[in-house]
Write a protein that holds these residues in place. Structure first.
Motif, mmCIF file in Angstrom:
data_model
loop_
_atom_site.group_PDB
_atom_site.id
_atom_site.type_symbol
_atom_site.label_atom_id
_atom_site.label_comp_id
_atom_site.label_asym_id
_atom_site.label_seq_id
_atom_site.Cartn_x
_atom_site.Cartn_y
_atom_site.Cartn_z
ATOM 1 N N PRO A 1 0.810 -1.218 0.000
ATOM 2 C CA PRO A 1 0.000 0.000 0.000
ATOM 3 C C PRO A 1 0.843 1.269 0.000
ATOM 4 N N LEU A 2 1.968 1.245 0.719
ATOM 5 C CA LEU A 2 2.824 2.432 0.779
ATOM 6 C C LEU A 2 3.371 2.777 -0.598
ATOM 7 N N VAL A 3 3.981 1.773 -1.249
ATOM 8 C CA VAL A 3 4.644 2.004 -2.537
ATOM 9 C C VAL A 3 3.628 2.400 -3.613
ATOM 10 N N THR A 4 2.537 1.623 -3.709
ATOM 11 C CA THR A 4 1.564 1.882 -4.767
ATOM 12 C C THR A 4 0.963 3.278 -4.632
ATOM 13 N N ASN A 5 0.558 3.629 -3.400
ATOM 14 C CA ASN A 5 -0.072 4.941 -3.231
ATOM 15 C C ASN A 5 0.904 6.083 -3.457
ATOM 16 N N ALA A 6 2.118 5.947 -2.927
ATOM 17 C CA ALA A 6 3.091 7.031 -3.064
ATOM 18 C C ALA A 6 3.438 7.241 -4.536
ATOM 19 N N TYR A 7 3.645 6.144 -5.252
ATOM 20 C CA TYR A 7 3.981 6.243 -6.673
ATOM 21 C C TYR A 7 2.842 6.914 -7.440
ATOM 22 N N THR A 8 1.619 6.402 -7.221
ATOM 23 C CA THR A 8 0.456 6.961 -7.917
ATOM 24 C C THR A 8 0.281 8.436 -7.566
ATOM 25 N N ALA A 9 0.517 8.754 -6.285
ATOM 26 C CA ALA A 9 0.307 10.132 -5.831
ATOM 27 C C ALA A 9 1.174 11.104 -6.625
ATOM 28 N N VAL A 10 2.456 10.762 -6.817
ATOM 29 C CA VAL A 10 3.350 11.669 -7.540
ATOM 30 C C VAL A 10 2.979 11.707 -9.017
ATOM 31 N N ARG A 11 2.619 10.529 -9.554
ATOM 32 C CA ARG A 11 2.268 10.478 -10.976
ATOM 33 C C ARG A 11 0.992 11.254 -11.284
ATOM 34 N N GLU A 12 0.126 11.400 -10.269
ATOM 35 C CA GLU A 12 -1.170 12.027 -10.525
ATOM 36 C C GLU A 12 -1.134 13.549 -10.445
ATOM 37 N N VAL A 13 0.018 14.095 -10.067
ATOM 38 C CA VAL A 13 0.135 15.558 -10.059
ATOM 39 C C VAL A 13 -0.065 16.027 -11.494
ATOM 40 N N SER A 14 -0.961 17.014 -11.678
ATOM 41 C CA SER A 14 -1.404 17.296 -13.046
ATOM 42 C C SER A 14 -0.284 17.894 -13.892
ATOM 43 N N ALA A 15 -0.349 17.584 -15.169
ATOM 44 C CA ALA A 15 0.705 17.984 -16.106
ATOM 45 C C ALA A 15 0.832 19.504 -16.181
ATOM 46 N N ASP A 16 -0.284 20.215 -16.050
ATOM 47 C CA ASP A 16 -0.246 21.681 -16.107
ATOM 48 C C ASP A 16 0.646 22.244 -15.012
ATOM 49 N N VAL A 17 0.448 21.687 -13.795
ATOM 50 C CA VAL A 17 1.223 22.167 -12.654
ATOM 51 C C VAL A 17 2.707 21.923 -12.891
ATOM 52 N N LEU A 18 3.025 20.744 -13.412
ATOM 53 C CA LEU A 18 4.435 20.413 -13.661
ATOM 54 C C LEU A 18 5.022 21.352 -14.719
ATOM 55 N N GLU A 19 4.213 21.627 -15.734
ATOM 56 C CA GLU A 19 4.682 22.515 -16.794
ATOM 57 C C GLU A 19 4.946 23.910 -16.229
ATOM 58 N N ALA A 20 4.031 24.347 -15.362
ATOM 59 C CA ALA A 20 4.202 25.656 -14.736
ATOM 60 C C ALA A 20 5.495 25.689 -13.924
ATOM 61 N N ALA A 21 5.747 24.586 -13.197
ATOM 62 C CA ALA A 21 6.957 24.517 -12.377
ATOM 63 C C ALA A 21 8.195 24.596 -13.264
ATOM 64 N N ASP A 22 8.161 23.872 -14.370
ATOM 65 C CA ASP A 22 9.296 23.913 -15.304
ATOM 66 C C ASP A 22 9.448 25.312 -15.889
ATOM 67 N N GLY A 23 8.309 25.923 -16.208
ATOM 68 C CA GLY A 23 8.319 27.260 -16.786
ATOM 69 C C GLY A 23 8.927 28.281 -15.849
ATOM 70 N N MET A 24 8.735 28.049 -14.533
ATOM 71 C CA MET A 24 9.313 28.960 -13.545
ATOM 72 C C MET A 24 10.802 28.729 -13.372
ATOM 73 N N GLY A 25 11.329 27.741 -14.092
ATOM 74 C CA GLY A 25 12.756 27.482 -14.036
ATOM 75 C C GLY A 25 13.183 26.619 -12.867
ATOM 76 N N MET A 26 12.249 25.841 -12.326
ATOM 77 C CA MET A 26 12.624 24.953 -11.216
ATOM 78 C C MET A 26 13.466 23.801 -11.729
ATOM 79 N N SER A 27 14.447 23.401 -10.944
ATOM 80 C CA SER A 27 15.210 22.209 -11.293
ATOM 81 C C SER A 27 14.371 20.992 -10.917
ATOM 82 N N GLY A 28 14.811 19.816 -11.358
ATOM 83 C CA GLY A 28 14.066 18.600 -11.062
ATOM 84 C C GLY A 28 13.875 18.401 -9.564
ATOM 85 N N LEU A 29 14.934 18.669 -8.826
ATOM 86 C CA LEU A 29 14.898 18.465 -7.382
ATOM 87 C C LEU A 29 13.942 19.458 -6.716
#
Lengths: 234, 243
Positions: free
Chosen positions: B113-141
């Motif tokens: 349950p720990l692994v499956t939920n944690a993995y899914t949780a990060v994967r489910e962060v919406s693509a728009d938000v990630l794009e915005a983060a990249d656009g702001m110049g955030m590094s991967g970390l």
């Protein structure tokens, strides 16, 4: 002393007072009847429990759908029951049903129920609204709508939850050994008490194999019952 | 029903609760086991699953670990661990008889349950938000720490909650292989035809399980930010492996 050693070496057996191998074909051969009986009991308990869960989950899901206020109650109570460990749930049933296979079937049916109610609800929710509307427009009554349109379309999601319920029920049946109706669990229990590795490993492997077989059967049943899902992707 | 009276009698007698091997003693043992195993499972499973989710790799692992965890009977794994030369049935500090074997089994069954939920949780962060983060110049970390992790937290916590329920149940089953915990009273009650003791102890296990579940639910609510504004998540939460 040399005589004893030769006698030991001559014995083909990989289980004895001196040898305790994890895997032993000889054991499987010698105790074939016991193993078959335990596997059969295991299968019967599992199938009965999942069917019981299915029979109870269907009306509960319909009630929850009909009266949305009851949905959280139904889900809450079944999740609460799911929280109770199996080794605690079985003793709580004993005053009512005694030390019988019925106790195990009811206990495991309760766990299956939790998964299946969600499966029914999610499945029915997955039916597109416009399909339901078209059916109503065609003059389908509510019963015919449910049986001919909604249930068939809910099947993929429902079967997915049946697979979860079935696989975990196979594993849980072993705990039934507490009331001496654990199928393969009885062999595991005996194996632990006698420190007989071959017996418990054989039973454990059979449990996993049984779960896999039932899982494959459910996948095949779904493929046969929902032929449209195979062509939809093309 | 005589059995109910006897059970009530057992539960209301002070001597059942106190002393070595009493209900309180066993409950302490089981709580200690549960907390330790859950922490070990979280330390091992969460960083791995969150990082894999960040990289977007290992989805196969995350999905299948749950299915495998479901198919392997807890009882069978405990039986193998206890019968093996190591860890075997030896006493292990405050964790009681077969303590190490039980801890290993508990931590392993906390992982799915720990692994499956944690993995899914990060994967489910919406693509728009990630794009915005990249656009702001955030590094991967930076993206991981400031965006993905906070957004994933509620679903990660629901995995922890499932794992807690799972571990508590598994800790009860440990008694079937002569292990520690309240389950020991259930099993010995049934073995010695003292059903009232077994049923009484089972009631205690069930009540503690519900209390733990409610506490975990409260913690989960506390870490869910702005839940009123957030769109309702689909109710199909992965239900745990079941024990």
């Amino acid at each position: 002393m040399p005589v004893t050693l030769t006698a030991l070496a001559a014995e083909p057996s990989c289980y004895s007072a001196f040898v305790n191998e994890w895997w032993c074909a000889q054991y499987v051969e010698d105790r074939r009847d016991d193993i078959v009986a335990a596997t059969t009991e295991h299968l019967q308990i599992t199938v009965a429990a999942v069917l019981l869960g299915l029979v109870l989950a269907f009306p509960l899901a319909l009630v929850a759908r009909r009266f949305p206020r009851l949905e959280s109650l139904v889900l809450g109570v079944s999740t609460g029951l799911y929280t109770v460990p199996s080794l605690a749930l079985l003793p709580l049933l004993v005053p009512f049903t005694g030390l019988t296979a019925t106790t195990v079937v009811i206990g495991l049916g309760v766990y299956a129920l939790t998964v299946l109610v969600r499966g029914f609800l999610d499945g029915l929710r997955s039916v597109p609204d416009d399909v339901v509307e078209s059916a109503v427009g065609l003059g389908y009554g509510s019963t015919r709508l449910l049986l001919k349109v909604q249930l068939p379309l809910a099947l993929p999601v429902l079967v997915a939850s049946m697979r979860v319920a079935t696989v975990s029920t196979v594993a849980l049946t072993t705990v039934g050994t507490l009331v001496s109706y654990g199928g393969l669990g009885d062999l595991i229990s005996h194996g632990v008490q006698r420190n007989f590795r071959a017996e418990l490993v054989t039973a454990a492997v059979l449990c996993v194999v049984l779960a896999l077989i039932l899982d494959v059967i459910l996948v095949l049943v779904q493929r046969v019952l929902t032929p449209w899902t195979r062509t939809a992707g093309r | 029903m005589k059995l109910f009276e006897l059970t009530w009698q057992y539960l209301t007698t002070a001597a059942s609760w106190t002393g070595e091997g009493g209900l309180l003693d066993r409950m302490g043992e089981q709580l200690l086991l549960t907390v330790t195993a859950l922490l070990v499972g979280m330390l091992v499973g969460l960083p791995l699953a969150l990082w894999l989710g960040h990289l977007g790799r290992g989805g196969f692992l995350a999905i299948n670990i749950s299915n495998i965890g479901r198919a392997i009977p807890t009882f069978a794994l405990l039986a193998v661990l206890v019968t093996a030369d190591w860890p075997g049935p030896a006493y292990f500090g405050p964790y009681g008889r077969a303590g190490l074997a039980t801890l290993i089994a508990l931590a392993l069954f906390a992982l799915p349950p720990l692994v499956t939920n944690a993995y899914t949780a990060v994967r489910e962060v919406s693509a728009d938000v990630l794009e915005a983060a990249d656009g702001m110049g955030m590094s991967g970390l930076q993206r991981f720490w400031r965006v993905e992790l906070p957004l994933a937290l509620p679903l990660v916590m629901s995995g922890v909650r499932l794992a807690l329920v799972q571990v508590w149940a598994t800790a009860t089953i440990a008694a079937l292989v002569a292990g520690p915990g309240i389950g020991a009273i259930i099993v010995s009650g049934f073995a010695r035809n003292r059903y009232s003791e077994g049923i009484g102890a089972a009631l205690v296990v069930a009540v503690v399980a519900l209390v733990l579940e409610v506490l975990a639910a409260l913690v989960q609510r506390a870490v869910t930010p702005g839940r009123a504004a957030a769109p309702r998540r689909k109710t199909r939460q992965p239900v745990g492996a079941g024990v």
